[in-house]
Design a protein around this motif. Structure first.
Motif, PDB file in Angstrom:
ATOM      1  N   LEU A   5       7.885   6.034 -16.259  1.00  0.00           N
ATOM      2  CA  LEU A   5       8.134   7.437 -16.554  1.00  0.00           C
ATOM      3  C   LEU A   5       6.880   8.279 -16.386  1.00  0.00           C
ATOM      4  CD1 LEU A   5      10.343   7.031 -19.751  1.00  0.00           C
ATOM      5  CD2 LEU A   5      11.107   7.532 -17.422  1.00  0.00           C
ATOM      6  N   ASN A   6       5.705   7.660 -16.559  1.00  0.00           N
ATOM      7  CA  ASN A   6       4.450   8.398 -16.472  1.00  0.00           C
ATOM      8  C   ASN A   6       3.506   7.673 -15.522  1.00  0.00           C
ATOM      9  OD1 ASN A   6       4.919  10.431 -18.725  1.00  0.00           O
ATOM     10  ND2 ASN A   6       5.244   8.510 -19.811  1.00  0.00           N
ATOM     11  N   PRO A   7       3.703   7.803 -14.220  1.00  0.00           N
ATOM     12  CA  PRO A   7       2.831   7.126 -13.270  1.00  0.00           C
ATOM     13  C   PRO A   7       1.408   7.638 -13.381  1.00  0.00           C
ATOM     14  CG  PRO A   7       4.220   8.730 -12.147  1.00  0.00           C
ATOM     15  CD  PRO A   7       4.732   8.634 -13.549  1.00  0.00           C
ATOM     16  N   ALA A   8       0.471   6.783 -12.985  1.00  0.00           N
ATOM     17  CA  ALA A   8      -0.939   7.163 -13.063  1.00  0.00           C
ATOM     18  C   ALA A   8      -1.206   8.394 -12.204  1.00  0.00           C
ATOM     19  CB  ALA A   8      -1.808   5.996 -12.581  1.00  0.00           C
ATOM     20  N   ALA A 114      -5.546  -0.093  -4.685  1.00  0.00           N
ATOM     21  CA  ALA A 114      -6.201   1.132  -5.137  1.00  0.00           C
ATOM     22  C   ALA A 114      -5.554   2.359  -4.508  1.00  0.00           C
ATOM     23  CB  ALA A 114      -7.691   1.083  -4.794  1.00  0.00           C
ATOM     24  N   GLY A 115      -5.216   2.276  -3.227  1.00  0.00           N
ATOM     25  CA  GLY A 115      -4.524   3.388  -2.590  1.00  0.00           C
ATOM     26  C   GLY A 115      -3.178   3.633  -3.228  1.00  0.00           C
ATOM     27  N   ARG A 116      -2.504   2.555  -3.598  1.00  0.00           N
ATOM     28  CA  ARG A 116      -1.205   2.665  -4.279  1.00  0.00           C
ATOM     29  C   ARG A 116      -1.325   3.418  -5.600  1.00  0.00           C
ATOM     30  NH1 ARG A 116       4.233   2.949  -4.673  1.00  0.00           N
ATOM     31  NH2 ARG A 116       5.059   1.816  -6.452  1.00  0.00           N
ATOM     32  N   VAL A 117      -2.340   3.099  -6.389  1.00  0.00           N
ATOM     33  CA  VAL A 117      -2.483   3.681  -7.722  1.00  0.00           C
ATOM     34  C   VAL A 117      -3.075   5.082  -7.671  1.00  0.00           C
ATOM     35  CG1 VAL A 117      -3.668   3.457  -9.949  1.00  0.00           C
ATOM     36  CG2 VAL A 117      -2.659   1.445  -8.864  1.00  0.00           C
ATOM     37  N   PHE A 118      -4.120   5.272  -6.879  1.00  0.00           N
ATOM     38  CA  PHE A 118      -4.888   6.510  -6.938  1.00  0.00           C
ATOM     39  C   PHE A 118      -4.516   7.527  -5.868  1.00  0.00           C
ATOM     40  CE2 PHE A 118      -7.769   3.297  -8.857  1.00  0.00           C
ATOM     41  CZ  PHE A 118      -7.736   3.797 -10.151  1.00  0.00           C
ATOM     42  N   GLY A 119      -3.645   7.163  -4.928  1.00  0.00           N
ATOM     43  CA  GLY A 119      -3.137   8.154  -4.002  1.00  0.00           C
ATOM     44  C   GLY A 119      -3.741   8.092  -2.613  1.00  0.00           C
ATOM     45  N   PRO A 120      -3.139   8.824  -1.663  1.00  0.00           N
ATOM     46  CA  PRO A 120      -3.552   8.737  -0.255  1.00  0.00           C
ATOM     47  C   PRO A 120      -4.950   9.266   0.017  1.00  0.00           C
ATOM     48  CG  PRO A 120      -1.924  10.480  -0.573  1.00  0.00           C
ATOM     49  CD  PRO A 120      -1.973   9.713  -1.850  1.00  0.00           C
ATOM     50  N   LEU A 161       0.848   6.561   0.240  1.00  0.00           N
ATOM     51  CA  LEU A 161       2.081   7.276   0.573  1.00  0.00           C
ATOM     52  C   LEU A 161       3.338   6.447   0.319  1.00  0.00           C
ATOM     53  CD1 LEU A 161       0.961   8.963   3.925  1.00  0.00           C
ATOM     54  CD2 LEU A 161       1.197  10.049   1.683  1.00  0.00           C
ATOM     55  N   LEU A 162       3.187   5.217  -0.154  1.00  0.00           N
ATOM     56  CA  LEU A 162       4.350   4.382  -0.454  1.00  0.00           C
ATOM     57  C   LEU A 162       5.142   4.988  -1.617  1.00  0.00           C
ATOM     58  CD1 LEU A 162       2.723   0.831  -0.241  1.00  0.00           C
ATOM     59  CD2 LEU A 162       4.211   1.913   1.447  1.00  0.00           C
ATOM     60  N   PRO A 163       6.450   4.733  -1.699  1.00  0.00           N
ATOM     61  CA  PRO A 163       7.257   5.264  -2.805  1.00  0.00           C
ATOM     62  C   PRO A 163       6.664   4.886  -4.153  1.00  0.00           C
ATOM     63  CG  PRO A 163       8.662   4.291  -1.123  1.00  0.00           C
ATOM     64  CD  PRO A 163       7.253   3.972  -0.734  1.00  0.00           C
ATOM     65  N   ARG A 164       6.573   5.840  -5.068  1.00  0.00           N
ATOM     66  CA  ARG A 164       5.854   5.638  -6.315  1.00  0.00           C
ATOM     67  C   ARG A 164       6.711   5.072  -7.442  1.00  0.00           C
ATOM     68  NH1 ARG A 164       2.098  10.171  -8.456  1.00  0.00           N
ATOM     69  NH2 ARG A 164       1.038   8.305  -9.217  1.00  0.00           N
ATOM     70  N   ILE A 172       5.801  -5.226  -6.231  1.00  0.00           N
ATOM     71  CA  ILE A 172       4.990  -6.287  -5.643  1.00  0.00           C
ATOM     72  C   ILE A 172       5.534  -6.673  -4.272  1.00  0.00           C
ATOM     73  CG2 ILE A 172       4.225  -8.674  -5.892  1.00  0.00           C
ATOM     74  CD1 ILE A 172       2.805  -6.695  -7.709  1.00  0.00           C
ATOM     75  N   GLY A 173       6.858  -6.745  -4.148  1.00  0.00           N
ATOM     76  CA  GLY A 173       7.452  -7.049  -2.852  1.00  0.00           C
ATOM     77  C   GLY A 173       7.104  -6.005  -1.807  1.00  0.00           C
ATOM     78  N   LEU A 174       7.157  -4.731  -2.213  1.00  0.00           N
ATOM     79  CA  LEU A 174       6.796  -3.654  -1.295  1.00  0.00           C
ATOM     80  C   LEU A 174       5.342  -3.757  -0.874  1.00  0.00           C
ATOM     81  CD1 LEU A 174       7.416  -0.885   0.071  1.00  0.00           C
ATOM     82  CD2 LEU A 174       6.728   0.192  -2.082  1.00  0.00           C
ATOM     83  N   LEU A 175       4.458  -4.041  -1.825  1.00  0.00           N
ATOM     84  CA  LEU A 175       3.030  -4.127  -1.522  1.00  0.00           C
ATOM     85  C   LEU A 175       2.715  -5.348  -0.662  1.00  0.00           C
ATOM     86  CD1 LEU A 175       1.526  -3.045  -4.963  1.00  0.00           C
ATOM     87  CD2 LEU A 175       1.637  -1.712  -2.844  1.00  0.00           C
TER      88      LEU A 175
END
Length: 275
Positions: A5-8, A114-120, A161-164, A172-175
Motif C-alpha cells: 500500500l505504501n511503496p518506497a 536498486a533501480g526497482r526500489v529507487f526508480g528509473p 520502470l517495471l510495474p511497482r 521476484i519472478g518479474l525481477l
C-alpha cells in the motif's frame, strides 16, 4: 501489506524536464551502439580511437544534466547522493569477486534491485557510477568503458520502470526475468559496439560496409551467438537469476527500509529547539 500500500518513495523524483533528458539520453545511448550499421565505417580497430572518447564525453554530460536538473527542482537531496555513493561502492566491491569469469558478474543483480526500489532516474545514474567506479578499482578503464556505462544505465533505467505493485513471489519472478533479459541485453550491446572492428570482413561473421542492413544483422546475430550469447551472457543470466532468487527478498527489504527511513519525499522542516 504495508509495502504494497505504501511503496518506497523514489530517490530521484522525475518531473517533465528530467524525463525528457532521460528519454534523449536513452535514444542517444542506443544510437551510440547502432551507428556502425548505418554509418558504414571501415572495419579497423583504429576507428574506435575517435568514437570511444566521443561516447565518453557524451555520457558524462548526460549524467551531470540528470543530477543538476533534479537538484534544481529538488528532486535529489544529500541523502539520495549519499545512498548513490554507498551503492556504487558496494557494486564496485562486488564486481572483482567474479571478475567476469565464465560470465559470473555480481554487479548487475544489485543494480536491478536498486533501480526497482529507487526508480528509473536513480537506476540510470547508478548504472554508470557503478561501472565507472568498478573500472577504476579493477584497472578496467579502456575504450569499452563508456559503452559499459551506457548499457548499465539503460539496465538500471529499465528496472525502475517495471510495474511497482507486484510483491512477494510475483515480484521476484518479474525481477528474475528482467535480470535474465538484462544479462543478454548487456552482452548484445557490448558485442554490437565491437563487432565491426573485431570480426573483420572475411568469413560469414564479418561486418561488410555498405552491405544491406538485413545481411549485416544476420552476420551479427551469428557472431554474437557464437562469441557471447552461448557463453558469457548465459553465465551472467544464471548469476543474476540465482542472486535475485537467493538474495533478492532480503536485499529488497533492506533497500525499502533505507528508502523509508531516508524519507526522500518528505519536506524538510525546522522546529523550535528544546530549552
Amino acid at each position: 501489506m504495508t509495502d504494497f500500500l505504501n511503496p518506497a518513495p523514489r530517490a530521484v523524483r522525475i518531473s517533465l524536464q528530467p524525463a525528457l533528458v532521460l528519454g534523449v539520453a536513452t535514444v542517444l545511448g542506443l544510437a551510440m551502439f547502432c551507428w556502425p550499421l548505418f554509418a558504414h565505417p571501415q572495419p579497423t580497430a583504429a576507428a574506435h580511437g575517435t568514437d570511444a572518447p566521443f561516447v565518453f564525453m557524451a555520457t558524462l554530460p548526460v549524467l551531470i544534466l540528470v543530477v543538476l536538473a533534479e537538484l534544481s527542482r529538488g528532486g535529489i537531496d544529500a541523502k539520495a547522493l549519499a545512498l548513490l555513493g554507498v551503492l556504487s561502492a558496494v557494486n564496485a566491491g562486488l564486481r572483482p569477486l567474479g571478475a567476469g569469469t565464465g560470465g559470473i558478474e555480481l554487479v548487475f543483480f544489485l543494480l536491478v534491485l536498486a533501480g526497482r526500489v529507487f526508480g528509473p532516474g536513480f537506476g540510470f545514474v547508478l548504472g554508470s557510477t557503478s561501472l565507472f567506479t568498478s573500472a577504476l578499482l579493477t584497472a578496467g578503464v579502456g575504450p569499452w568503458l563508456p559503452f559499459q556505462m551506457l548499457a548499465s544505465s539503460l539496465i538500471g533505467l529499465g528496472a525502475g520502470l517495471l510495474p511497482r505493485k507486484l510483491r512477494g513471489k510475483a515480484e521476484i519472478g518479474l525481477l528474475v526475468a528482467y535480470g535474465v533479459f538484462a544479462a543478454y541485453f548487456f552482452g548484445l550491446l557490448m558485442s554490437l559496439w565491437s563487432w565491426p572492428f573485431l570480426a573483420g570482413t572475411t568469413g560469414g561473421l564479418g561486418f561488410v560496409p555498405g552491405a544491406p542492413l538485413g545481411e549485416n544483422l544476420h552476420r551479427f546475430a551469428v557472431f554474437t551467438v557464437l562469441t557471447s550469447t552461448l557463453g558469457w551472457d548465459t553465465g551472467r543470466a544464471v548469476t543474476n537469476a540465482v542472486a535475485i532468487v537467493v538474495l533478492g527478498p532480503a536485499v529488497l527489504a533492506v533497500l525499502r527500509r533505507a528508502a523509508r527511513r531516508a524519507a526522500f519525499g518528505a519536506p524538510v522542516s525546522f522546529g523550535q529547539p528544546y530549552e
